[in-house]
Structure formats: structure tokens, C-alpha cells
Design an enzyme around this catalytic site. Structure first.
Site, PDB file in Angstrom:
ATOM      1  N   TRP A  90       0.840  -1.200   0.000  1.00  0.00           N
ATOM      2  CA  TRP A  90       0.000   0.000   0.000  1.00  0.00           C
ATOM      3  C   TRP A  90       0.877   1.253   0.000  1.00  0.00           C
ATOM      4  CZ3 TRP A  90      -0.690   4.256   3.182  1.00  0.00           C
ATOM      5  CH2 TRP A  90      -1.823   5.014   2.918  1.00  0.00           C
ATOM      6  N   HIS A  91       2.036   1.159   0.689  1.00  0.00           N
ATOM      7  CA  HIS A  91       2.899   2.337   0.801  1.00  0.00           C
ATOM      8  C   HIS A  91       3.645   2.661  -0.482  1.00  0.00           C
ATOM      9  CE1 HIS A  91       2.129   1.831   5.090  1.00  0.00           C
ATOM     10  NE2 HIS A  91       2.439   3.109   5.192  1.00  0.00           N
ATOM     11  N   GLY A  92       3.718   1.712  -1.392  1.00  0.00           N
ATOM     12  CA  GLY A  92       4.385   2.016  -2.645  1.00  0.00           C
ATOM     13  C   GLY A  92       4.572   0.770  -3.476  1.00  0.00           C
TER      14      GLY A  92
END
Lengths: 379, 463
Positions: B317-319
Site C-alpha cells: 500500500w505504501h508504494g
């Protein structure tokens, strides 16, 4: 409004802070709308963004909004004042560098030297070598170190700084034998208390340039004019250079600007962009913020300096602005100097050299420029 | 448009606030909806239509989920449709390049990898739009009949692009009525100023130190630690400052958003750290992923599986890059260990060692998080743990010239400063004056820093 009804429940200090915030924002907005817009920033030496005309294509490409933001930022009220405040905050926090400028001893500002990409210098060296090959003329390369390199002991304690000697070593190793490297790394170290660089600007001053000029004359087999034959005349004590602008430090003391006057009378004319004038200085530039431009009038594609008083050679100088302040010395020795700046010069250098029957080529750049910008790569 | 810019603070915010306060109550949500779209379109003039599409899809799906709530099999299809459409959009725009890159590396096939720019905030608003359909199905919220209200919920600019992630259930009632009074407005301004201070004066400044360590040709043990500590503070103050500004502006519009950070660097275990860091994301992942998978009311093996899925997805989700997967996996392993045995051991240690363990893990985590280059992360880790010269000029100079900022960042990471500030303002007139002066000074310095950020001397070339 509903706000007033419950205001008795709100602590006074909260109301004050909210009022301060609202007032600050509204003041900024109103002043922005009312104040006349600037077109050019002397401090930053660039054209400021004016109100961007609407363009639907730009809008969908995301460019219009960027321009608009630049416009607001560039035209913000009291912009220079706030830049100064921010610099003061940084210094208050004990920072020793702001905006890529070290705050050194004795009010010296130094441009920070970062590790360069080695390919850039290689490409510049290749360009110089190929010029020497194609023209078959003697080429002299004078790379000028930065003040941060030569005055290491005046930098803030432990300030990291790239060692430009490494770049000079690379030049020694990779330059063709047809190119003479004029190494001034030792000459420009501080000695007998004479300042060789400006305090507020990244350039060398007249005394530093004299050292470079002497070394170059030695390499070319010519005799430099002795210092005793030169009078250094102070023409300004209000010079705030590029490092002053970058740091944004508003309480910095200015530099002095000297011009070189020779005891032997000279018959020198210089022309640029079709205009010819006596001498090599453009004294009108003293009224501008960047007073360094009195030397050779600042950056242009081509300057031609003729000295009717000597029967000398014709030389080409390929350079950055470090050459400008050395030009008054060099003008004593050559009947014609053609000085070109490859950032703006659009002709083919090899053809130009042939057409103008050049005898020798001087390449004078700051090491920082050779390290960081490909300007000589495609000669 | 970033909050900490001249454009936002001096132009966008005051104009929107003025319009918002001037229009009658029934138009206030419309103002929020439209100004949110303008805010988004300012940075993403094309992707704003993608966001509108998401909003429309979820409004319709949510509507039918509510309508067929008594016929679960039909309602389920609409939830599935909402989740599928949202996740497909997210995958296309966020993960295509990453997936194809990985595929081509694994198979050795040369593929033309399309360059797709990531729409700002898509990872944030996707959660929000989906939450309505999911929560409708769970029966925790009721049908929203007004498209404007729903649109305002998603596009409300304070929380649109960087959180806090507001789940529909948290704001359903507020959407119907959100009056502002003076107390709320002033609290909002104070919170906003705290956020501005954190972002502009701490995060942006300490970021310069991390930049110089990243740009250095070589690092020592000292400069590696100084650099990653700077980053540790930068990411906290950047993100939590942004959340503070969002929460503050929410109050100016009459909304109470959920808190997002609770002094995460004071945690005594990794489990606790994640209850204090980016709390609204944790809630979403728990509610929409971990619990549907069975949560922890399952056997040991299944629990490990569930946690592994949760942490890989949290990482991704963060990247869209392998370093984020690795970062997620790192936390997955730590959390699984803590759940099964480690936490019991740690709790027996002296408190100071519990803090040290947690911070060390978090800092190592940031090394993985911060760089998509594995070789850089590896070099940094080696240097941190002694496989490099001990000292260098960069480290000493960095520590020396950033020491005051490190101290400020350190104390501002704890409740100490904030509680002291609250105490002095209630003590005496002098205390109130000092408190007000500090806020005013922070505002003044923040304005100077924002103006300076646009100061761009152009010294060598003049065209």
C-alpha cells in the site's frame, strides 16, 4: 455570525492567535493584489513569472497551475524580507550553511563543493583534447579552484567539501600532450594576508586573477606585467555578489571592487554584439546589483578585444566568467583577443578559429564549472 | 497543492473558508464538494475524472447494498462490485509498472512497460470510497440519498490526499450537520499552526541533512546514523504535521476527524508502534482485511497466514516497489514473533531497553522504506552496524550543525512540549502571553520558510 454567540467560552489567547492568523493571511492576500508586480529580480538574477495567460492545453497538461503557483510565489509581498528572516532562523539554529553557501570565518561566504559526476569532467576533457587535435594549435587550460578549496581553514569546522585536486589530477591524466595544463592550485592559497577571492561572490578578485594571469604567462613563455606597474583603483565598496544572494543573509558586509589601471598607456578597444568601446570595463554596470559584470560587461557569446599598441599574437579564449576579471591583464600581450562563451556561442569553434587566424587557444574555466556542466563536450 | 505553500495558505484556504461561511447551511456540503474537486484538479487535471468515477461507482453500489440489505446475496454482489472496481483502478494506476517490471525480470522477456503516473492520493481516497459500500453491508451505516453529501465526504480537501483516512461510519452523522462555533474554529487554527510548524520548520529543515547524507559519495557509521535519524524525524513530522493540518482544517469546517498519530516513537514494542503510527490506516486494514480473513480467532497457522497477508499488503500500500514489500515483510515477521513469544520476553526488560528495541527496529525499517535501491539500503545498514569508517566530516558537521534541530525534534516527538504549552496557557496572564507569542513566532517563521522555498537564485545563466 454564529461565532460570536459562543465566544465567551473561548479563551482570550485562542481568539488572539486566530485573529493573528486570519490577519496575516488577509494582509498577505490584499497586499499581493494591490502591490505593483515586478518583472525582474536583481537578487536572484532572473525574470520573475508574470500573470500567466489562460491556456486550456497547458491546464490539462498540468503546466498552467504550476505557472500560476510560480507567479504567486515570485510576486509575494516582502519576499526578500522573508528570505532574510528564514536565513536568520537557520543561523539561529546554529546552521553553518544556508542555500548551498557556507558561512566561513571573517565574513567569508563560500560556495559548497559537492562530489561531482565524474563523467561530466571526462566529457569536457574529451572536448578540449579534440579541439587541440583538430586545430593543431597550442592550447592552454587554466582551471580555477573555488574559494572553498583554497581557503579550507576558513570554512566552518568539519564542513564537508569536495577536493578539487582530484579533478586536477584527472585533467593531468587525461589531457592530450598538446594541451598545457596551468596548475594554480598552490598559487591561489592565501598568503601574506592578501584576499584573492571575494567574500560575497564565487569569483576570484583582481589579486587572485593576477596570480592566475602570471602562471598563464609563464606557461606561454611571456612576461607578465609586474604588479608595480599596475594601479588597483577601487571603484565600488558596495558589491553584493552571488553568494550573498544565494544565502539570503541580509546583514552581510559588502565587497570592494577594483579595476586594473596600467602605468603604460594603452590603446584598447573591445567590441561585443556590434558595439565598440574604449577599454575593457563597462562602468555602467556599477549601477546594477551584480557589479562583477563591469569586467568585460558580463556574459555574452563573443567579445573582441584589440590592442593597437602591441604587435602580438591573436588568441582565442574559451571561458566562463572567471576569465572576465583576468582580461584586463591579458589585453596587454595580444593584438587581438577573441573571447567566446560556449553557453551562448552558436558558431562552430573550429571554423571560427580558422577564419580568425588564431595563433593560440586559452581555455579558462572554474573547476566547478568543468566538474558540473558539460560545456566543452561537443566542440 | 500542498498545505504548506504560499498558494494554499494565502489564497486557496481563505477564499474557500470565506465562501463556506457565507453560503447558507444547505449549500455548505456543495461548497466542500466543488472546492475539493478544484483542489484535486489543481494537481491532477485529468485524474480528477477518475476520482469522480470512483465516487459515482461507490455511491451507486452503496445505494443498492442498502436497498437489498435484507437479501444478502444481492447486497453481497454490490459490495463485491465496489471492491473489485476500486481495487482494479488502484492496481492499474499504482501497480502496473511494478508488476510488469517484476514479470520481465523473472522471465527475461523484454516488455514495453507503460509509464502510468500515480494519481495523487488514490491509495487514500480508494479506502474512503470503498468504506461506504462495505460498512453499508456490515449494517453500521445507512443509505446516503444525497450525492452531494457523499461527494463532499470523499473530496473534502483537508483529508483528500494524505489522510487521516476517514471511514464513512466515522463521519456519517457529521455529514448531515456540522456547525462551526468559535471554539472549534480557534482550536482548528491552533491545530493547523502546530501542523505547519512540524512540517515547515522541523520536517523540511531536517530533510536537508538526510539529503546531504544520501548525496554523499561514502558514509561513515556516524553519518549513516545521523542521516537515518534525520529521516526518522523527517517522516514523522512531515506526516503527522500534515495530519495535524488536516484535522485543524476539518475543525474549521465543523468536522471532527479521527486522530492519526499518538507519539509513535514512544512505543515500547512494534505491536504498540503500529497502534500509534498512522492509526487510521491500521483501522482500515483491520476492519476491511484482517477481520474478514478471520482476525486472530483462528488457529496458529491461519493466524500466521493472516498476519503475513496483512503486512505484505500494508507494505505494498505504501508504494509499488520491492523495498516496500520487504519493509512490510520485516514488520510482519516482527509482529508475528511478538504475538507468539517476543512480546512476553520484551515486557520483562527494563523500560529503557523496550524503547531501544522498538526504536532500533523502526529505524532499520526506515532504511528499507526510504530507498528503492537495495544496494543503497545495504550500504547504509552496513555502515550503521560498524562496517564503515567510524567518523567522517559529514557526520560530525551534520551532527554539530543540526544538534539544536535534533533536540527540538526529539522533545516535540514526546507529549512534554505540548503538555507544557497547555499548562502555561492556563496558568497566568504571563503564561497566556508567552503561549500566544510562541504561536505567532512559529507562524512568522513558517511564512518566511514557505516564501524562501520559492526563492530560487539563478546565478550563472541569464536568458
Amino acid at each position: 455570525m454564529s461565532m460570536k454567540k459562543s465566544s465567551h467560552a473561548v479563551p482570550a489567547e485562542s481568539l488572539i492567535i486566530s485573529a493573528v492568523f486570519v490577519l496575516a493571511v488577509v494582509t498577505g492576500l490584499v497586499l499581493f493584489v494591490l502591490q505593483p508586480k515586478e518583472t525582474f529580480s536583481q537578487e536572484e538574477n532572473r525574470v520573475l513569472q508574470s500573470f500567466p495567460a489562460f491556456d486550456a492545453e497547458d491546464l490539462f497538461a498540468g503546466k498552467y497551475t504550476k505557472k500560476f503557483e510560480t507567479y504567486l510565489a515570485d510576486q509575494f509581498p516582502a519576499r526578500n524580507f522573508f528570505v532574510g528572516v528564514n536565513c536568520d532562523v537557520q543561523l539561529l539554529l546554529q546552521k553553518k550553511d544556508v542555500g548551498g553557501v557556507y558561512f566561513g570565518k571573517d565574513n567569508y561566504l563560500f560556495e559548497t563543493l559537492k562530489q561531482p559526476d565524474p563523467d561530466i569532467l571526462k566529457s569536457n576533457i574529451d572536448g578540449i583534447n579534440s579541439l587541440a587535435d583538430r586545430t593543431n594549435l597550442p592550447v592552454y587550460l587554466l582551471p580555477v579552484p573555488s574559494s572553498a578549496q583554497e581557503m579550507k581553514e576558513s570554512l566552518p569546522a568539519y564542513a564537508p567539501s569536495y577536493d578539487q585536486n582530484l579533478s586536477v589530477e584527472t585533467m593531468k591524466k587525461n589531457l592530450s600532450p598538446k594541451v598545457t595544463l596551468v596548475n594554480v592550485m598552490d598559487d591561489l592559497k592565501p598568503s601574506d594576508g592578501e584576499a584573492l577571492y571575494f567574500k560575497t561572490d564565487h569569483h576570484w578578485n583582481v589579486f587572485g586573477a593576477y596570480k592566475g594571469y602570471s602562471a598563464l604567462m609563464d606557461a606561454m613563455g611571456l612576461n607578465p606585467v609586474p604588479k608595480s606597474e599596475i594601479e588597483f583603483k577601487k571603484v565600488s565598496s558596495e558589491f553584493f555578489g552571488t553568494l550573498y544572494s544565494k544565502a539570503g543573509y541580509k546583514r552581510q558586509k559588502p565587497d570592494d571592487i577594483y579595476i586594473q589601471q596600467f602605468k603604460v598607456p594603452q590603446q584598447i578597444t573591445s567590441s561585443s554584439a556590434g558595439q565598440t568601446a574604449d577599454g575593457v570595463f563597462d562602468m555602467s554596470k556599477l549601477t546594477q546589483k551584480d557589479q562583477y559584470t563591469i569586467y568585460a560587461g558580463g556574459n555574452t557569446d563573443e567579445n573582441i578585444i584589440r590592442n593597437a599598441g602591441v604587435q602580438g599574437e591573436r588568441v582565442l579564449i574559451i571561458k566562463d566568467s572567471y576569465a572576465h576579471i583576468a582580461l584586463p591583464y591579458l589585453a596587454n600581450h595580444f593584438s587581438e583577443i577573441r573571447m567566446i562563451d560556449l553557453r551562448y556561442f552558436r558558431k562552430n569553434p573550429a571554423d571560427y578559429i580558422r577564419e580568425n587566424r588564431i595563433d593560440r587557444i586559452i581555455i579558462l574555466y572554474s573547476i566547478k564549472q568543468l566538474d558540473e556542466v558539460v560545456t566543452l563536450g561537443d566542440m | 497543492m500542498v498545505f504548506s505553500s504560499v498558494l494554499f495558505i494565502f489564497f486557496y484556504l481563505p477564499i474557500v473558508l470565506a465562501v463556506y461561511y457565507l453560503v447558507p447551511v444547505k449549500f455548505k456540503n456543495l461548497v466542500l464538494f466543488i472546492t475539493g474537486l478544484i483542489f484535486y484538479a489543481w494537481g491532477e487535471p485529468k485524474y480528477v475524472f477518475l476520482m469522480l468515477f470512483s465516487i459515482l461507482v461507490d455511491f451507486i453500489c452503496g445505494y443498492f447494498v442498502n436497498k437489498y440489505l435484507d437479501r444478502k446475496n444481492i447486497a453481497r454482489r454490490f459490495v463485491a462490485a465496489s471492491v473489485c472496481i476500486n481495487l482494479t483502478i488502484l492496481c492499474i494506476f499504482k501497480y502496473t509498472g511494478f508488476a510488469l517490471n517484476t514479470f520481465s525480470t523473472l522471465t527475461g522477456l523484454a516488455i514495453d512497460i507503460p509509464v502510468i503516473a500515480l494519481p495523487i492520493g488514490i491509495s487514500f481516497y480508494t479506502f474512503q470510497t470503498m468504506s461506504y459500500a462495505i460498512e453499508s453491508y456490515q449494517g453500521t451505516v445507512t443509505r446516503q440519498r444525497n450525492f452531494i453529501n457523499y461527494g463532499a465526504y470523499v473530496t473534502m480537501f483537508p483529508q483528500l490526499i494524505a489522510g487521516p483516512i476517514v471511514r464513512y461510519c466515522e463521519i456519517e452523522r457529521q455529514l448531515a450537520s456540522h456547525p462551526v462555533n468559535a471554539a472549534m474554529f480557534t482550536q482548528g487554527v491552533e491545530r493547523f499552526l502546530v501542523g505547519l510548524f512540524k512540517k515547515v520548520l522541523i520536517a523540511n529543515n531536517i530533510a536537508l541533512l538526510w539529503d546531504s547524507v544520501q548525496a554523499a559519495p561514502a558514509v561513515s557509521t556516524l553519518s549513516a546514523w545521523v542521516g537515518i535519524l534525520a529521516y526518522t524525524f523527517q517522516i514523522y513530522f512531515d506526516f503527522s504535521g500534515y495530519s495535524d493540518m488536516a484535522i485543524g482544517m476539518g475543525k474549521m469546517f465543523g468536522f471532527t476527524y479521527p486522530e492519526n498519530f499518538n507519539y509513535p516513537y514512544l512505543a515500547k514494542s512494534i505491536t504498540e508502534f503500529w497502534r500509534r503510527w498512522h492509526m487510521t490506516l491500521g483501522q482500515c486494514i483491520r476492519e476491511y482485511l484482517y477481520f474478514p480473513l478471520g482476525g486472530n480467532r483462528v488457529g496458529k497457522l491461519k493466524l500466521i497466514r493472516n498476519l503475513a497477508i496483512v503486512w505484505l499488503i500494508t507494505g505494498l500500500w505504501h508504494g509499488a516497489n520491492w523495498n516496500f514489500v520487504l519493509w512490510g515483510a520485516f514488520y510482519g515477521v516482527l509482529i508475528i514473533c511478538e504475538k507468539f513469544f517476543l512480546l512476553k520476553l520484551i515486557e520483562k526488560l527494563p523500560v529503557i531497553l523496550q524503547h531501544a528495541y522498538t526504536l532500533l527496529c523502526v529505524i532499520v525499517g526506515w532504511v528499507l522504506f526510504t530507498s528503492t535501491s537495495a544496494s543503497f539500503s545495504w550500504t547504509l545498514l552496513k555502515a550503521m552496524f560498524g562496517f564503515a569508517p567510524k567518523l567522517d566530516a559529514l557526520g560530525i558537521y551534520g551532527l554539530k550543525t543540526y544538534l539544536p534541530l535534533f533536540i527540538i525534534a526529539g522533545v516535540c516527538s514526546t507529549p512534554l512540549v505540548w503538555k507544557t504549552l497547555e499548562r502555561i496557557r492556563t496558568k497566568s496572564v504571563l503564561g497566556k502571553t508567552v503561549w500566544a507569542m510562541l504561536f505567532a513566532a512559529a507562524l512568522f517563521a513558517a511564512i518566511a520558510a514557505m516564501v524562501d522555498a520559492t526563492y530560487n537564485p539563478f546565478l550563472y545563466f541569464k536568458f
